[in-house]
Design a protein around this motif. Structure first.
Motif, PDB file in Angstrom:
ATOM      1  N   TRP A  70     -32.605  12.444  58.462  1.00  0.00           N
ATOM      2  CA  TRP A  70     -31.651  11.411  58.043  1.00  0.00           C
ATOM      3  C   TRP A  70     -32.320  10.055  57.916  1.00  0.00           C
ATOM      4  O   TRP A  70     -32.050   9.301  56.972  1.00  0.00           O
ATOM      5  CB  TRP A  70     -30.457  11.346  59.002  1.00  0.00           C
ATOM      6  CG  TRP A  70     -29.520  12.486  58.758  1.00  0.00           C
ATOM      7  CD1 TRP A  70     -29.394  13.624  59.512  1.00  0.00           C
ATOM      8  CD2 TRP A  70     -28.622  12.626  57.672  1.00  0.00           C
ATOM      9  NE1 TRP A  70     -28.459  14.457  58.952  1.00  0.00           N
ATOM     10  CE2 TRP A  70     -27.957  13.869  57.825  1.00  0.00           C
ATOM     11  CE3 TRP A  70     -28.287  11.834  56.581  1.00  0.00           C
ATOM     12  CZ2 TRP A  70     -26.996  14.323  56.926  1.00  0.00           C
ATOM     13  CZ3 TRP A  70     -27.322  12.293  55.689  1.00  0.00           C
ATOM     14  CH2 TRP A  70     -26.695  13.515  55.867  1.00  0.00           C
ATOM     15  N   ARG A  74     -32.790   7.797  54.380  1.00  0.00           N
ATOM     16  CA  ARG A  74     -32.503   6.360  54.271  1.00  0.00           C
ATOM     17  C   ARG A  74     -33.700   5.627  53.694  1.00  0.00           C
ATOM     18  O   ARG A  74     -33.556   4.780  52.823  1.00  0.00           O
ATOM     19  CB  ARG A  74     -32.126   5.815  55.652  1.00  0.00           C
ATOM     20  CG  ARG A  74     -31.841   4.333  55.648  1.00  0.00           C
ATOM     21  CD  ARG A  74     -33.028   3.614  56.285  1.00  0.00           C
ATOM     22  NE  ARG A  74     -32.873   2.187  56.145  1.00  0.00           N
ATOM     23  CZ  ARG A  74     -33.832   1.388  55.717  1.00  0.00           C
ATOM     24  NH1 ARG A  74     -34.990   1.858  55.364  1.00  0.00           N
ATOM     25  NH2 ARG A  74     -33.649   0.107  55.639  1.00  0.00           N
ATOM     26  N   ILE A  89     -28.733  13.751  46.133  1.00  0.00           N
ATOM     27  CA  ILE A  89     -27.867  12.835  46.884  1.00  0.00           C
ATOM     28  C   ILE A  89     -26.441  13.376  46.920  1.00  0.00           C
ATOM     29  O   ILE A  89     -25.798  13.411  47.977  1.00  0.00           O
ATOM     30  CB  ILE A  89     -27.898  11.411  46.278  1.00  0.00           C
ATOM     31  CG1 ILE A  89     -29.311  10.826  46.359  1.00  0.00           C
ATOM     32  CG2 ILE A  89     -26.874  10.509  46.963  1.00  0.00           C
ATOM     33  CD1 ILE A  89     -29.843  10.683  47.764  1.00  0.00           C
ATOM     34  N   TRP A  90     -25.925  13.810  45.779  1.00  0.00           N
ATOM     35  CA  TRP A  90     -24.562  14.330  45.743  1.00  0.00           C
ATOM     36  C   TRP A  90     -24.422  15.574  46.625  1.00  0.00           C
ATOM     37  O   TRP A  90     -23.441  15.712  47.357  1.00  0.00           O
ATOM     38  CB  TRP A  90     -24.115  14.635  44.321  1.00  0.00           C
ATOM     39  CG  TRP A  90     -22.700  15.108  44.314  1.00  0.00           C
ATOM     40  CD1 TRP A  90     -22.257  16.375  44.123  1.00  0.00           C
ATOM     41  CD2 TRP A  90     -21.548  14.325  44.606  1.00  0.00           C
ATOM     42  NE1 TRP A  90     -20.893  16.435  44.248  1.00  0.00           N
ATOM     43  CE2 TRP A  90     -20.430  15.181  44.548  1.00  0.00           C
ATOM     44  CE3 TRP A  90     -21.348  12.975  44.906  1.00  0.00           C
ATOM     45  CZ2 TRP A  90     -19.136  14.731  44.780  1.00  0.00           C
ATOM     46  CZ3 TRP A  90     -20.055  12.539  45.137  1.00  0.00           C
ATOM     47  CH2 TRP A  90     -18.970  13.402  45.075  1.00  0.00           C
ATOM     48  N   ASP A  91     -25.390  16.474  46.543  1.00  0.00           N
ATOM     49  CA  ASP A  91     -25.347  17.678  47.376  1.00  0.00           C
ATOM     50  C   ASP A  91     -25.364  17.308  48.861  1.00  0.00           C
ATOM     51  O   ASP A  91     -24.680  17.928  49.677  1.00  0.00           O
ATOM     52  CB  ASP A  91     -26.516  18.609  47.051  1.00  0.00           C
ATOM     53  CG  ASP A  91     -26.375  19.280  45.694  1.00  0.00           C
ATOM     54  OD1 ASP A  91     -25.262  19.266  45.121  1.00  0.00           O
ATOM     55  OD2 ASP A  91     -27.391  19.816  45.195  1.00  0.00           O
ATOM     56  N   THR A  92     -26.141  16.297  49.199  1.00  0.00           N
ATOM     57  CA  THR A  92     -26.198  15.825  50.587  1.00  0.00           C
ATOM     58  C   THR A  92     -24.844  15.269  51.014  1.00  0.00           C
ATOM     59  O   THR A  92     -24.339  15.591  52.098  1.00  0.00           O
ATOM     60  CB  THR A  92     -27.288  14.756  50.743  1.00  0.00           C
ATOM     61  OG1 THR A  92     -28.544  15.330  50.389  1.00  0.00           O
ATOM     62  CG2 THR A  92     -27.358  14.225  52.164  1.00  0.00           C
ATOM     63  N   ILE A  93     -24.252  14.449  50.158  1.00  0.00           N
ATOM     64  CA  ILE A  93     -22.936  13.877  50.460  1.00  0.00           C
ATOM     65  C   ILE A  93     -21.888  14.976  50.589  1.00  0.00           C
ATOM     66  O   ILE A  93     -21.065  14.973  51.504  1.00  0.00           O
ATOM     67  CB  ILE A  93     -22.523  12.863  49.366  1.00  0.00           C
ATOM     68  CG1 ILE A  93     -23.419  11.632  49.420  1.00  0.00           C
ATOM     69  CG2 ILE A  93     -21.046  12.484  49.487  1.00  0.00           C
ATOM     70  CD1 ILE A  93     -23.293  10.734  48.216  1.00  0.00           C
ATOM     71  N   ASP A  94     -21.946  15.942  49.711  1.00  0.00           N
ATOM     72  CA  ASP A  94     -20.949  16.996  49.661  1.00  0.00           C
ATOM     73  C   ASP A  94     -21.062  17.999  50.809  1.00  0.00           C
ATOM     74  O   ASP A  94     -20.056  18.416  51.378  1.00  0.00           O
ATOM     75  CB  ASP A  94     -21.051  17.726  48.319  1.00  0.00           C
ATOM     76  CG  ASP A  94     -19.877  18.638  48.064  1.00  0.00           C
ATOM     77  OD1 ASP A  94     -18.733  18.228  48.308  1.00  0.00           O
ATOM     78  OD2 ASP A  94     -20.126  19.778  47.618  1.00  0.00           O
ATOM     79  N   ASP A  96     -23.887  17.989  53.561  1.00  0.00           N
ATOM     80  CA  ASP A  96     -24.526  17.605  54.817  1.00  0.00           C
ATOM     81  C   ASP A  96     -23.809  16.483  55.562  1.00  0.00           C
ATOM     82  O   ASP A  96     -23.780  16.486  56.794  1.00  0.00           O
ATOM     83  CB  ASP A  96     -25.983  17.187  54.572  1.00  0.00           C
ATOM     84  CG  ASP A  96     -26.824  18.331  54.023  1.00  0.00           C
ATOM     85  OD1 ASP A  96     -26.496  19.496  54.333  1.00  0.00           O
ATOM     86  OD2 ASP A  96     -27.788  18.070  53.290  1.00  0.00           O
ATOM     87  N   VAL A  97     -23.259  15.529  54.842  1.00  0.00           N
ATOM     88  CA  VAL A  97     -22.616  14.394  55.504  1.00  0.00           C
ATOM     89  C   VAL A  97     -21.412  14.832  56.339  1.00  0.00           C
ATOM     90  O   VAL A  97     -21.252  14.358  57.466  1.00  0.00           O
ATOM     91  CB  VAL A  97     -22.259  13.278  54.494  1.00  0.00           C
ATOM     92  CG1 VAL A  97     -21.365  12.226  55.127  1.00  0.00           C
ATOM     93  CG2 VAL A  97     -23.539  12.642  53.960  1.00  0.00           C
TER      94      VAL A  97
END
Length: 110
Positions: A70, A74, A89-94, A96-97
């Motif tokens: 993480w 950043r 980034i989108w896959d991470t937001i969708d 992992d976040v």
């Protein structure tokens, strides 16, 4: 204490959270240098009015969180902004976040 004074001089606060029984088997001089660098960078980039928290507690309480990944994300986003793959980034937001948020909620509740 030196860093608390430096933080206060810049309108920030510094809090150190360490268990009394914490043992550090590594090079203490390097640890001090690394911590000094962390605090210096935090003061430099966060600016006035922020709280800086150094903690040796959290990662052990949530081993399922890959803290270094993480932090690395950043760094990539803030320093290599124009080379970031938006699909990643989108896959991470969708995916992992939400997992990260749930783990952090568990930490805050404990």
């Amino acid at each position: 204490e030196l860093y608390e004074f430096a933080a206060e001089a810049q309108g920030a606060t510094l809090e150190v959270r360490v268990n009394a029984d914490l043992e550090f088997p590594g090079d203490r001089v390097r640890l001090r240098r690394a911590l000094a660098n962390l605090v210096d960078n935090a003061l430099k980039y966060l600016g006035e009015g922020h709280a800086i928290v150094l903690s040796a507690e959290t990662t052990g309480q949530a081993p399922e969180i890959d803290w270094s990944a993480w932090a690395g994300l950043r760094d990539v986003i803030s320093h290599s902004y124009f080379r970031v793959d938006m699909k990643v980034i989108w896959d991470t937001i969708d995916s992992d976040v939400p997992q990260l948020a749930a783990a952090v909620d568990r930490l805050l509740d404990s």
